[in-house]
Design a protein around this motif. Structure first.
Motif, PDB file in Angstrom:
ATOM      1  N   ILE A   1       0.903  -1.264  -0.011  1.00  0.00           N
ATOM      2  CA  ILE A   1      -0.120  -0.095   0.118  1.00  0.00           C
ATOM      3  C   ILE A   1       0.959   1.233  -0.016  1.00  0.00           C
ATOM      4  CG2 ILE A   1      -1.654   1.428   1.351  1.00  0.00           C
ATOM      5  CD1 ILE A   1      -3.067  -1.090  -0.083  1.00  0.00           C
ATOM      6  N   VAL A   2       1.924   1.396   0.938  1.00  0.00           N
ATOM      7  CA  VAL A   2       2.803   2.430   0.758  1.00  0.00           C
ATOM      8  C   VAL A   2       3.360   2.819  -0.513  1.00  0.00           C
ATOM      9  CG1 VAL A   2       4.784   3.230   2.079  1.00  0.00           C
ATOM     10  CG2 VAL A   2       3.044   2.276   3.401  1.00  0.00           C
ATOM     11  N   ALA A   3       3.858   1.589  -1.130  1.00  0.00           N
ATOM     12  CA  ALA A   3       4.472   1.608  -2.489  1.00  0.00           C
ATOM     13  C   ALA A   3       3.455   2.375  -3.530  1.00  0.00           C
ATOM     14  CB  ALA A   3       4.979   0.421  -2.843  1.00  0.00           C
TER      15      ALA A   3
ATOM     16  N   LEU B   1       9.514   7.170  -2.559  1.00  0.00           N
ATOM     17  CA  LEU B   1       9.327   5.708  -1.725  1.00  0.00           C
ATOM     18  C   LEU B   1       9.538   5.941  -0.355  1.00  0.00           C
ATOM     19  CD1 LEU B   1       7.568   3.289  -1.403  1.00  0.00           C
ATOM     20  CD2 LEU B   1       9.700   2.096  -2.355  1.00  0.00           C
ATOM     21  N   THR B   2      10.771   6.160  -0.151  1.00  0.00           N
ATOM     22  CA  THR B   2      11.715   6.351   1.184  1.00  0.00           C
ATOM     23  C   THR B   2      11.088   7.489   1.977  1.00  0.00           C
ATOM     24  OG1 THR B   2      13.768   5.624   0.107  1.00  0.00           O
ATOM     25  CG2 THR B   2      13.777   6.574   2.317  1.00  0.00           C
ATOM     26  N   HIS B   3      10.571   8.511   1.206  1.00  0.00           N
ATOM     27  CA  HIS B   3      10.168   9.626   1.953  1.00  0.00           C
ATOM     28  C   HIS B   3       8.471   9.126   2.474  1.00  0.00           C
ATOM     29  CE1 HIS B   3      12.643  12.972  -0.062  1.00  0.00           C
ATOM     30  NE2 HIS B   3      13.440  11.932   0.356  1.00  0.00           N
ATOM     31  N   HIS B   4       8.059   8.548   1.650  1.00  0.00           N
ATOM     32  CA  HIS B   4       6.447   8.193   2.036  1.00  0.00           C
ATOM     33  C   HIS B   4       6.436   7.247   3.284  1.00  0.00           C
ATOM     34  CE1 HIS B   4       2.253   8.126   1.643  1.00  0.00           C
ATOM     35  NE2 HIS B   4       2.206   6.859   1.206  1.00  0.00           N
ATOM     36  N   TRP B   5       7.489   6.243   3.359  1.00  0.00           N
ATOM     37  CA  TRP B   5       7.816   5.505   4.174  1.00  0.00           C
ATOM     38  C   TRP B   5       8.124   6.124   5.565  1.00  0.00           C
ATOM     39  CZ3 TRP B   5       7.597   0.514   5.719  1.00  0.00           C
ATOM     40  CH2 TRP B   5       7.174  -0.550   4.877  1.00  0.00           C
ATOM     41  N   ALA B   6       9.071   7.118   5.323  1.00  0.00           N
ATOM     42  CA  ALA B   6       9.374   8.164   6.684  1.00  0.00           C
ATOM     43  C   ALA B   6       7.993   8.837   7.355  1.00  0.00           C
ATOM     44  CB  ALA B   6      10.191   9.125   6.401  1.00  0.00           C
ATOM     45  N   HIS B   7       7.322   9.181   6.252  1.00  0.00           N
ATOM     46  CA  HIS B   7       5.964   9.787   6.497  1.00  0.00           C
ATOM     47  C   HIS B   7       5.145   8.995   7.394  1.00  0.00           C
ATOM     48  CE1 HIS B   7       1.960  11.654   5.621  1.00  0.00           C
ATOM     49  NE2 HIS B   7       2.263  12.145   6.547  1.00  0.00           N
ATOM     50  N   MET B   8       4.937   7.625   6.976  1.00  0.00           N
ATOM     51  CA  MET B   8       4.168   6.712   7.538  1.00  0.00           C
ATOM     52  C   MET B   8       4.710   6.142   8.915  1.00  0.00           C
ATOM     53  SD  MET B   8       1.454   5.912   5.318  1.00  0.00           S
ATOM     54  CE  MET B   8       1.878   7.916   5.309  1.00  0.00           C
ATOM     55  N   VAL B   9       5.873   6.425   9.173  1.00  0.00           N
ATOM     56  CA  VAL B   9       6.466   6.192  10.484  1.00  0.00           C
ATOM     57  C   VAL B   9       6.326   7.312  11.512  1.00  0.00           C
ATOM     58  CG1 VAL B   9       8.952   5.620  11.745  1.00  0.00           C
ATOM     59  CG2 VAL B   9       8.314   4.448   9.761  1.00  0.00           C
ATOM     60  N   VAL B  10       6.607   8.418  11.048  1.00  0.00           N
ATOM     61  CA  VAL B  10       6.207   9.788  11.804  1.00  0.00           C
ATOM     62  C   VAL B  10       4.996   9.722  11.934  1.00  0.00           C
ATOM     63  CG1 VAL B  10       6.417  11.837  11.779  1.00  0.00           C
ATOM     64  CG2 VAL B  10       8.301  10.873  10.807  1.00  0.00           C
ATOM     65  N   HIS B  11       4.003   9.519  11.234  1.00  0.00           N
ATOM     66  CA  HIS B  11       2.392   9.509  11.343  1.00  0.00           C
ATOM     67  C   HIS B  11       1.838   8.802  12.500  1.00  0.00           C
ATOM     68  CE1 HIS B  11      -1.741  10.682  10.033  1.00  0.00           C
ATOM     69  NE2 HIS B  11      -2.081   9.469  10.394  1.00  0.00           N
ATOM     70  N   GLY B  12       2.510   7.310  12.309  1.00  0.00           N
ATOM     71  CA  GLY B  12       2.064   6.186  13.034  1.00  0.00           C
ATOM     72  C   GLY B  12       2.598   6.414  14.231  1.00  0.00           C
ATOM     73  N   THR B  13       3.852   7.234  14.718  1.00  0.00           N
ATOM     74  CA  THR B  13       4.266   7.224  16.053  1.00  0.00           C
ATOM     75  C   THR B  13       3.472   8.394  16.620  1.00  0.00           C
ATOM     76  OG1 THR B  13       6.446   6.423  15.088  1.00  0.00           O
ATOM     77  CG2 THR B  13       6.469   7.850  17.103  1.00  0.00           C
ATOM     78  N   LEU B  14       3.160   9.508  15.766  1.00  0.00           N
ATOM     79  CA  LEU B  14       2.512  10.531  16.499  1.00  0.00           C
ATOM     80  C   LEU B  14       1.116  10.065  17.166  1.00  0.00           C
ATOM     81  CD1 LEU B  14       3.318  13.480  14.300  1.00  0.00           C
ATOM     82  CD2 LEU B  14       3.929  13.244  16.642  1.00  0.00           C
ATOM     83  N   HIS B  15       0.441   9.051  16.218  1.00  0.00           N
ATOM     84  CA  HIS B  15      -0.630   8.319  16.812  1.00  0.00           C
ATOM     85  C   HIS B  15      -0.406   7.501  18.220  1.00  0.00           C
ATOM     86  CE1 HIS B  15      -4.023   9.337  13.818  1.00  0.00           C
ATOM     87  NE2 HIS B  15      -3.258   8.698  13.178  1.00  0.00           N
ATOM     88  N   LEU B  16       0.907   6.725  18.127  1.00  0.00           N
ATOM     89  CA  LEU B  16       0.994   6.179  19.454  1.00  0.00           C
ATOM     90  C   LEU B  16       1.286   6.978  20.561  1.00  0.00           C
ATOM     91  CD1 LEU B  16       4.063   3.596  18.174  1.00  0.00           C
ATOM     92  CD2 LEU B  16       1.341   3.074  18.658  1.00  0.00           C
ATOM     93  N   LEU B  17       1.681   8.258  20.353  1.00  0.00           N
ATOM     94  CA  LEU B  17       1.794   9.197  21.388  1.00  0.00           C
ATOM     95  C   LEU B  17       0.508   9.984  21.781  1.00  0.00           C
ATOM     96  CD1 LEU B  17       5.405  10.591  20.186  1.00  0.00           C
ATOM     97  CD2 LEU B  17       4.894   9.338  22.311  1.00  0.00           C
ATOM     98  N   GLY B  18      -0.641   9.741  21.069  1.00  0.00           N
ATOM     99  CA  GLY B  18      -1.734  10.293  21.263  1.00  0.00           C
ATOM    100  C   GLY B  18      -2.438  11.313  20.415  1.00  0.00           C
ATOM    101  N   TYR B  19      -1.612  11.787  19.538  1.00  0.00           N
ATOM    102  CA  TYR B  19      -2.017  12.674  18.372  1.00  0.00           C
ATOM    103  C   TYR B  19      -3.025  11.994  17.491  1.00  0.00           C
ATOM    104  CZ  TYR B  19       1.730  15.663  20.088  1.00  0.00           C
ATOM    105  OH  TYR B  19       2.743  16.327  20.664  1.00  0.00           O
ATOM    106  N   ASP B  20      -3.817  12.818  17.065  1.00  0.00           N
ATOM    107  CA  ASP B  20      -4.995  12.401  16.068  1.00  0.00           C
ATOM    108  C   ASP B  20      -5.445  13.633  15.152  1.00  0.00           C
ATOM    109  OD1 ASP B  20      -6.594  10.542  15.007  1.00  0.00           O
ATOM    110  OD2 ASP B  20      -7.513  10.018  17.127  1.00  0.00           O
ATOM    111  N   HIS B  21      -6.326  13.128  14.144  1.00  0.00           N
ATOM    112  CA  HIS B  21      -6.629  13.920  13.213  1.00  0.00           C
ATOM    113  C   HIS B  21      -8.269  13.819  12.832  1.00  0.00           C
ATOM    114  CE1 HIS B  21      -6.255  10.469  10.593  1.00  0.00           C
ATOM    115  NE2 HIS B  21      -4.900  10.399  10.916  1.00  0.00           N
ATOM    116  N   ILE B  22      -8.901  13.709  13.798  1.00  0.00           N
ATOM    117  CA  ILE B  22     -10.335  13.377  13.745  1.00  0.00           C
ATOM    118  C   ILE B  22     -10.949  14.693  13.459  1.00  0.00           C
ATOM    119  CG2 ILE B  22     -12.458  12.604  15.093  1.00  0.00           C
ATOM    120  CD1 ILE B  22     -10.815  10.672  16.566  1.00  0.00           C
TER     121      ILE B  22
END
Length: 168
Positions: free
Chosen positions: A107-109, A119-140
């Motif tokens: 899906i990322v690809a 591609l590498t930039h999109h991977w970085a975005h997914m890791v950053v985005h997901g980690t922020l969710h782990l820390l309680g950030y959201d976009h509801i």
């Protein structure tokens, strides 16, 4: 500010960033938010596992790019010598487990290709985005989304990665 990364590869897909690269992106998030040593599992999967987890936990019957599962401390019970149980108060205890990210490599690809992103930039975005969710950030709601996206842009810019929301 070091992330302890547990990397699990559960797909035949190649073109997955290596462990040190993934850890560097996790560390960028932790450094920006001044958070000390946290443990994160990144599980890289294919569409079938992503879809199954997305359905099981979000009731959405389709694969998705990244799923975040923050660590939740289970209720623990202590037993006295009479066998009576009582809850253990762990409010003062700090745990280093941040949670799990499940990233769907195909899906990322596909998204990177469709959105004309490196591609590498999109991977970085997914890791950053997901980690922020782990820390309680959201976009509801719009305010949360604006704050979270602003933080993503700032972290990614520090990694020399273009704004992932520009022109999309």
């Amino acid at each position: 500010m070091t992330a302890l990364l547990d990397l699990q590869i559960a797909t035949e897909y190649n073109n997955i960033p290596d462990e040190s690269t993934l850890a560097s992106w996790l560390n960028a998030v932790l450094a920006e938010l001044n958070i000390q040593d946290k443990e994160v599992t990144i599980r890289v999967v294919d569409e079938a596992e992503s879809q199954q987890l997305n359905y099981q936990y979000r009731s959405k019957n389709s694969p998705t790019n990244v799923l975040s599962f923050p660590f939740e401390m289970p209720d623990l019970l202590a037993f006295d010598e009479d066998g009576e149980s009582s809850a253990i108060d762990l409010a003062e205890t700090e745990f280093n487990l941040l949670g799990d990210l499940v990233i769907c490599a195909p899906i990322v690809a596909d998204e990177a290709k469709q959105q004309n992103k490196i591609l590498t930039h999109h991977w970085a975005h997914m890791v950053v985005h997901g980690t922020l969710h782990l820390l309680g950030y959201d976009h509801i709601n719009d305010d949360e989304a604006e704050h979270m996206e602003s933080l993503e842009r700032k972290i990614l810019q520090q990694l020399s990665i273009d704004d992932p929301y520009q022109n999309h």
